[in-house]
Scaffold this motif. Sequence first.
Motif, PDB file in Angstrom:
ATOM      1  N   TYR A 202     -33.740  35.274  42.730  1.00 56.83           N
ATOM      2  CA  TYR A 202     -32.458  34.885  42.121  1.00 56.83           C
ATOM      3  C   TYR A 202     -31.401  35.961  42.359  1.00 56.83           C
ATOM      4  O   TYR A 202     -30.218  35.710  42.176  1.00 56.83           O
TER       5      TYR A 202
ATOM      6  N   SER B 182     -37.421  37.469  34.999  1.00 55.02           N
ATOM      7  CA  SER B 182     -37.430  37.045  36.404  1.00 55.02           C
ATOM      8  C   SER B 182     -38.396  37.876  37.229  1.00 55.02           C
ATOM      9  O   SER B 182     -39.011  37.385  38.184  1.00 55.02           O
TER      10      SER B 182
ATOM     11  N   THR C  45     -39.307  35.048  40.023  1.00 51.52           N
ATOM     12  CA  THR C  45     -38.010  34.508  40.447  1.00 51.52           C
ATOM     13  C   THR C  45     -37.039  35.636  40.789  1.00 51.52           C
ATOM     14  O   THR C  45     -35.834  35.526  40.587  1.00 51.52           O
TER      15      THR C  45
END
Length: 695
Positions: free
Chosen positions: A389, A381, A386
């Motif tokens: 998240y 991630s 990302t």
Amino acid sequence: MPHARTRNPSPIPEVTWDTGLKEMNETWKGAIACLGVAIFFVMTIGIIYWQVVDQPNKNWILKGGFSGLIWERRAQSLLIQTLNEDDSFVQIDVGNVGSADMDAPFVRNLCWLNKTEFCYTWDSVAEVKISLDISNDSQTECYSMSWTPIHCHVQLRDCFSMVNVSWYGGASVHAPSWPINNVNVSMQPFRVSDLRDNPSGFGSVLERYFLGSSGVTVLVSPHIQLHVGVQSGQQFCLQTAPSMERMPLQYTVCVGQNVRAVHQEAVKQFSSSDPTRKLPNMNVLRLPFWKLSANVDSGVKVERELRTFSNRLKRHHLKEGVISLDEHSTSLLSNMDHDYLSGRKRMLKRQTRDLPFVKLLNISVTLSPYECVDSRHFQTSMQDGTQDYWLSLPSGPQAQLVPLLTQWRGKYCVKLNITNPKAVSWFLEKVESLQSRLGMEYVILEGGEGNPFEEQALKAPPALTGDEYVGLLAGLAESIGDNTIVSAGTRSSRKPLFIRMSALQSDWSYAGLKGVIPSLLHYSLLGYHFFIPDAVGGSVSNEPLKDDELFIRWLEVMAFLPVLSFQMPPVTSGDNQVLNLTRVYIAKHQDFVVPLIEKYAEEWQASGDPIYRPLWWVSPEDPATFTVDDEFLIGDEVLVAPVTDKGASQRDIYLPNSDFQWQDTNNAKVFDGGTLLQSYPAALGEVPVFIRKLS
């Protein structure tokens, strides 16, 4: 010529009436001035005497149909009483607002002609507005209290007296008490915490709702940052959080006929916006839960432990049950199966043969919203952008998001950003993938407790202040399905979820066996009727329980709760009595208790009345029922009075409601309600259970 009058040569002074009047006025003016000073002095003394000594100590502020709000000047408190002043509902100490002018009478209503509102301002401290709500179709009267500080840095605090009032509700604690009058909790943020890590904090079920035996409820606004403290036997206090802003303190106090009536009315008010109450999967009630404590380091070993554990249950005729895996075992088993299906690792033939066996079992897996920083997914991630998240904070000149580090189970981890729809979708896909690979029946979702922002003295986003994360996680759990179990609850009692009780110590104290019934009553009062209690014998320690008496007495209580939960098969004790009684009480739970729960679950859906009830539910004006913490009712028809004292073979039992008759299910004896059965026999292996005898 005219006659001339001879003048008197004597010097006679010429005196006129004006001169005499002037002299008299000066004399009287002095006398009047002295008299005025004397009168002013007397009036000043009189006013001071009236304010300090002779002024009425009680002043009516608002009056309703049957209750009224009084200011008690000397005690610096608000008092809600009946209009004839015969009975008091609650006393609220507001003397700590901090004003230097507290001796001034609290009777100057700045709302003027409005008879249902009262306003007052303490100079340079705070404003208060109290509104009286009288509903024509309700038997309660409610006083909405709103305090607003005039300046920053002012912490507002109101305290509710425990004198002659038993209080219930609030939050679960490490050593629960029913009522909460015997609890001591230091002033702290009112939010859910993990009692394993924070034994002095507030536990897994928390609501901003308090109920008093005098017929009073206190409901605190959900939108304020709240601190709560409890002083044993004296008072519990509500306080605003320290802040640079003007933080208000807002709550509503309702009074009614008695403790049951005012609670039922409060439940109606809670559900006025959304009356829907959903039931979880009731099949969960029918199977005992067995905790598998597998201290292993590979998925293969977890699978082997599962097989051994399952065979042991079958061999000792302990019936089908749910084998519960902790998060560590879930992760190991999931990774093993994932590696096999993805072809990333060649497995031995025996391992391949064993994998389908997992799908033949009733298992529950444990997940959390945490991801450790050394995991593959977290590293990915951070590389693919990302990182949103996870709960994050902007940092650097470009305000790049940096995940917020916290600790979970002794490791540094990040926590799922539950306000990010993409992150939630990823988590749900993870659960769905596990379901297809492991075929598990139940999901335990833990880790909602705590607020990483506030724990690190950081300003949380508005959507994640206080316990908002717990509520959002309950919504995610609902998306998983009605077989889902959560470890914390607040404002989520209507969702079709089971909630897991906090772990207990393996002893006879209120942190152990004695705490089971107070916890049961607390959960049920706040609307959490479908719960999985801690394992028989407690699970704080993973060591096998060697005290057979404690195991049996614990088993006797648990058999009447929604789910029977075990740490390990009782055969480890080597005592046939323990094993036989385990079989007996598993059968009793399935045949006698589950149908009762299902019956009263329908009543809860319709009315909001609890399934498990304190004794005052059927005797709401009987003070003898207000402090009973070792008995409980299932509906209005079954009373359970287990033994919770070490070495005891008898106990005192109070049977409530003088209009009822109660029949002992063990010997068919019938007793009148309103009776105290002293030293009632209850041998080891027996639990006194009474059924209400209908005339």
